[in-house]
Scaffold this motif. Structure first.
Motif, PDB file in Angstrom:
ATOM      1  N   PHE A  24       0.808  -1.207   0.000  1.00 40.61           N
ATOM      2  CA  PHE A  24       0.000   0.000   0.000  1.00 40.61           C
ATOM      3  C   PHE A  24       0.849   1.268   0.000  1.00 40.61           C
ATOM      4  O   PHE A  24       1.905   1.327   0.626  1.00 40.61           O
ATOM      5  CB  PHE A  24      -0.928   0.019   1.222  1.00 40.61           C
ATOM      6  N   VAL A  25       0.349   2.285  -0.716  1.00 40.84           N
ATOM      7  CA  VAL A  25       0.942   3.621  -0.728  1.00 40.84           C
ATOM      8  C   VAL A  25      -0.152   4.601  -0.328  1.00 40.84           C
ATOM      9  O   VAL A  25      -1.257   4.571  -0.891  1.00 40.84           O
ATOM     10  CB  VAL A  25       1.484   3.986  -2.114  1.00 40.84           C
ATOM     11  N   LEU A  26       0.131   5.464   0.644  1.00 43.43           N
ATOM     12  CA  LEU A  26      -0.835   6.461   1.102  1.00 43.43           C
ATOM     13  C   LEU A  26      -0.400   7.842   0.646  1.00 43.43           C
ATOM     14  O   LEU A  26       0.719   8.277   0.916  1.00 43.43           O
ATOM     15  CB  LEU A  26      -0.956   6.451   2.625  1.00 43.43           C
ATOM     16  N   LEU A  27      -1.318   8.542  -0.044  1.00 47.87           N
ATOM     17  CA  LEU A  27      -1.107   9.935  -0.406  1.00 47.87           C
ATOM     18  C   LEU A  27      -2.088  10.777   0.393  1.00 47.87           C
ATOM     19  O   LEU A  27      -3.301  10.578   0.294  1.00 47.87           O
ATOM     20  CB  LEU A  27      -1.321  10.152  -1.904  1.00 47.87           C
ATOM     21  N   ASP A  28      -1.574  11.698   1.181  1.00 48.54           N
ATOM     22  CA  ASP A  28      -2.426  12.524   2.032  1.00 48.54           C
ATOM     23  C   ASP A  28      -1.845  13.932   2.079  1.00 48.54           C
ATOM     24  O   ASP A  28      -0.627  14.109   2.236  1.00 48.54           O
ATOM     25  CB  ASP A  28      -2.498  11.928   3.446  1.00 48.54           C
ATOM     26  N   ASP A  29      -2.713  14.945   1.941  1.00 49.99           N
ATOM     27  CA  ASP A  29      -2.238  16.323   1.929  1.00 49.99           C
ATOM     28  C   ASP A  29      -1.995  16.874   3.329  1.00 49.99           C
ATOM     29  O   ASP A  29      -1.528  18.005   3.493  1.00 49.99           O
ATOM     30  CB  ASP A  29      -3.216  17.227   1.168  1.00 49.99           C
ATOM     31  N   ASN A  30      -2.287  16.088   4.352  1.00 48.89           N
ATOM     32  CA  ASN A  30      -2.138  16.536   5.742  1.00 48.89           C
ATOM     33  C   ASN A  30      -0.864  15.948   6.343  1.00 48.89           C
ATOM     34  O   ASN A  30      -0.776  14.734   6.548  1.00 48.89           O
ATOM     35  CB  ASN A  30      -3.362  16.098   6.556  1.00 48.89           C
ATOM     36  N   PRO A  31       0.145  16.762   6.666  1.00 48.37           N
ATOM     37  CA  PRO A  31       1.397  16.243   7.232  1.00 48.37           C
ATOM     38  C   PRO A  31       1.198  15.476   8.530  1.00 48.37           C
ATOM     39  O   PRO A  31       1.894  14.487   8.775  1.00 48.37           O
ATOM     40  CB  PRO A  31       2.235  17.506   7.453  1.00 48.37           C
ATOM     41  N   ALA A  32       0.250  15.910   9.356  1.00 42.76           N
ATOM     42  CA  ALA A  32       0.005  15.224  10.624  1.00 42.76           C
ATOM     43  C   ALA A  32      -0.539  13.822  10.388  1.00 42.76           C
ATOM     44  O   ALA A  32      -0.151  12.863  11.071  1.00 42.76           O
ATOM     45  CB  ALA A  32      -0.978  16.031  11.479  1.00 42.76           C
ATOM     46  N   GLU A  33      -1.434  13.681   9.401  1.00 43.63           N
ATOM     47  CA  GLU A  33      -1.984  12.368   9.084  1.00 43.63           C
ATOM     48  C   GLU A  33      -0.914  11.456   8.486  1.00 43.63           C
ATOM     49  O   GLU A  33      -0.872  10.252   8.763  1.00 43.63           O
ATOM     50  CB  GLU A  33      -3.166  12.502   8.119  1.00 43.63           C
ATOM     51  N   ARG A  34      -0.027  12.025   7.668  1.00 44.83           N
ATOM     52  CA  ARG A  34       1.058  11.221   7.105  1.00 44.83           C
ATOM     53  C   ARG A  34       1.937  10.656   8.219  1.00 44.83           C
ATOM     54  O   ARG A  34       2.295   9.475   8.191  1.00 44.83           O
ATOM     55  CB  ARG A  34       1.887  12.072   6.129  1.00 44.83           C
ATOM     56  N   LYS A  35       2.283  11.502   9.185  1.00 45.25           N
ATOM     57  CA  LYS A  35       3.126  11.051  10.299  1.00 45.25           C
ATOM     58  C   LYS A  35       2.407   9.992  11.125  1.00 45.25           C
ATOM     59  O   LYS A  35       3.005   9.001  11.571  1.00 45.25           O
ATOM     60  CB  LYS A  35       3.519  12.222  11.190  1.00 45.25           C
TER      61      LYS A  35
END
Length: 294
Positions: A9-20
């Motif tokens: 899986f690869v996650l693309l998210d525009d929210n830095p907090a959610e990525r972390k």
């Protein structure tokens, strides 16, 4: 039910907090750092190479069929309920052979992309796999699993180094799509049989921890190995005396060949696919080479 490992899986998210948050909770998932402008996302993903394949095998072409077969297995499990009875109902056959030219591309692909069920995370390219195949001091295993719902393809590889009367497991990987089917027990049973025939008295295994392979931290313990040391980095060493091993009652037949058909380099993909099917059939029908649990 796709039975995909988290490393798929690869996650693309525009929210830095959610990525972390996802990186911390699920380190096996790829979470690229993205620019604020969405127009810059495509170059980031392209540069990372998440969706690139170094090689495209016949199993890749059959991926849709594999997913459909997994769905039928899940339905079978729900219908039967008891896990042991479910495994018996699959009527599995584990086909085992040493590394060979026919399987080399798929062996390299499986080793390259396996992160969770990977005891030492050693990587081998096709040239290195060919060298291992020819090395008299190496014991190699490629394993394929088939059942009533179809062929799971190549699902595991093992590389052992021979050191006098001791075998040391340098690499052991397995596809997460066959977790819970006792394949690792069957492979160990095959290794022990081979080791006994070679006069080996002990098999040594190593676990080298990474951010992605905690799944197999107790792999050797579950298989009956005993602790034989460890280091501050969390790596552990394990020992299995051959004379202390007892065969298991396994829910599958284990069929082995001493060698497999070999094709010349440059053989077309179509002929390689035909040879791959021939190998599966030969392994499944090899007389006198059937290993079973007690």
């Amino acid at each position: 039910m796709l039975d995909l490992g988290l490393e798929s899986f690869v996650l693309l998210d525009d929210n830095p907090a959610e990525r972390k948050r996802v990186r911390d909770a699920l380190p096996a998932v790829a979470v690229p750092e993205l620019p604020a402008d969405p127009a810059g996302w495509i170059p980031v993903v392209q540069a990372a190479g998440y969706f690139e394949h170094a090689a495209f095998s016949d199993e890749d072409r059959r991926r849709g069929d594999l997913y459909k077969a997994n769905l039928r297995r899940a339905e079978q499990m729900q219908k039967i309920g008891d896990h042991d009875d479910y495994l018996r109902s699959l009527r599995m056959t584990l086909a085992i052979a040493p590394f060979d030219a026919v399987g080399r591309k798929r062996i390299a692909q499986l080793i390259a992309k396996s992160n969770q069920f990977n005891l030492t995370t050693r990587r081998y390219g096709e040239a290195e796999i060919a060298a291992l195949q020819a090395d008299p001091d190496r014991e190699t295993v490629q394993a394929r699993l088939a059942d009533v719902f179809g062929d799971n393809g190549m699902i595991s590889t093992v590389v052992c180094r021979r050191r006098d009367r001791l075998w040391e497991v340098e690499s052991w990987i397995m596809s997460c799509r066959v977790l819970g089917r006792r394949v690792e027990e069957a492979i160990l049973q095959h290794l022990v049989k081979r080791a006994r025939a070679a006069g080996v008295t002990e098999i040594i295994g190593h676990y080298l921890p990474t951010s992605k392979n905690a799944l197999v931290s107790d792999h050797y313990s579950k298989l009956g190995f005993r602790p034989a040391g460890g280091d501050a980095d969390g790596s552990t060493k394990w020992s299995l005396p051959i004379d202390g091993y007892s065969e298991k009652d396994l829910p599958m037949a284990i069929r082995a060949l001493e060698s497999a058909p070999i094709l010349a380099e440059g053989t077309s993909g179509e002929l390689r696919a035909e040879a791959d099917d021939f190998l599966i059939n030969a392994l499944a029908e090899a007389p006198g080479e059937i290993e079973r649990g007690k």
